[in-house]
Scaffold this motif. Structure first.
Motif: not given
Ligand code: ZN
Ligand code: ZN
Length: 276
Positions: A152-165
């Motif tokens: 997982t990775a931290v994404l740049n989005h209002p209130d946060g979001a997570t990227g997945y692999r």
């Protein structure tokens, strides 16, 4: 590795922000984010937009022990959850994962607050299957099943979001939405996440031309996705999280361009199945 065990991705909802059914979006589809990943006989689900209702119908009668990962809890990514029929079937077990809340809230509480009167007629207690909420921190690696690794990775989005692999059988699929780029400064978290991946599903809400009017809205462009894939040596990209105003004709045009820019890349439509 690189074996032949089935590994596939199916799209049930491909829109961003709000569902937009109608004749102008009939071919690509109007439902919001819902993606099914199969790793052998394991099912993983990503996001709970309006497309999740259809994924639920396809699972009717199955006995499920499965994982649902949220990129984040903006409405377009959770609103399908109460309409996911398998949650009402007592034989099923679900683990619900989210990594963007950073201890400020729990996933359980966020979902309970959205399924609350007078906004919604019934609370999550109506679900009959067994539910486990798993809050984690973006950046962690998860192992939902033996042989299936989810980075997982931290994404740049209002209130946060997570990227997945998702890694399985020596191949990798990435699911990277919702996220905003900084022009000229490729996102290091994403580059690391998608490094050498076989397939990258990417937040392509805007074109580069449109993006100038939407700086700060939390979304990216298909052109930035291609740039990131090339830098990271990722093989193919999937244009995803379409703006509700992008009609079939416009998405056809983007499909031609993205295939030219990174051969084999496609625009997601409902019902599309890809193998990494
Ligand atoms: Zn979204
Ligand atoms: Zn969002």
């Amino acid at each position: 590795m690189g074996d032949k065990s089935p590994f596939s991705v199916r799209f049930w909802g491909v829109r961003g922000s709000i569902a937009c059914p109608g004749p102008r979006t009939a071919r690509y589809g109007g439902n919001t984010s819902s993606v099914e990943v199969r790793c052998g006989d394991r099912l993983l689900m990503f996001d709970a937009g309006t497309g999740l209702r259809y994924l639920g119908k396809s699972l009717d009668g199955a006995r499920l022990d499965t994982d649902l990962f949220f990129t984040h809890t903006h409405f377009d990514h959770v609103c399908g959850l109460p309409f996911f029929r398998p949650l009402f079937q007592p034989q099923n077990k679900f683990r619900l994962w989210s990594g963007h809340l950073r201890g400020a809230m729990t996933l359980k509480r966020v979902l309970a607050e959205f399924m609350m009167a007078p906004l919604f007629p019934v609370p999550p207690e109506v679900f009959r299957s067994s539910l486990e909420y798993r809050d984690f921190s973006g950046g962690e690696t998860l192992t939902p099943a033996p042989g299936v690794s989810v980075r997982t990775a931290v994404l740049n989005h209002p209130d946060g979001a997570t990227g997945y692999r998702v890694e399985y059988g020596g191949r990798a699929v990435c699911y990277v939405t919702d996220t905003e780029h900084v022009p000229g400064a490729p996102d290091k978290n994403i580059l690391k996440l998608i490094d050498g991946a076989d397939l990258v599903v990417y937040d392509s809400m805007y074109t580069d031309e449109e993006y100038r009017k939407f700086v700060g809205w939390g979304h990216s462009t298909w052109q930035e996705g291609v740039r990131l894939c090339k830098l990271a040596g990722a093989k193919r990209m999937v244009v995803f999280h379409h703006d509700p105003d992008h009609d079939d004709e416009m998405l056809d045009a983007i499909a031609r361009e993205v295939d030219k820019a990174l051969p084999g890349s496609v625009v997601a439509h409902e019902g599309l199945v890809l193998e990494p």
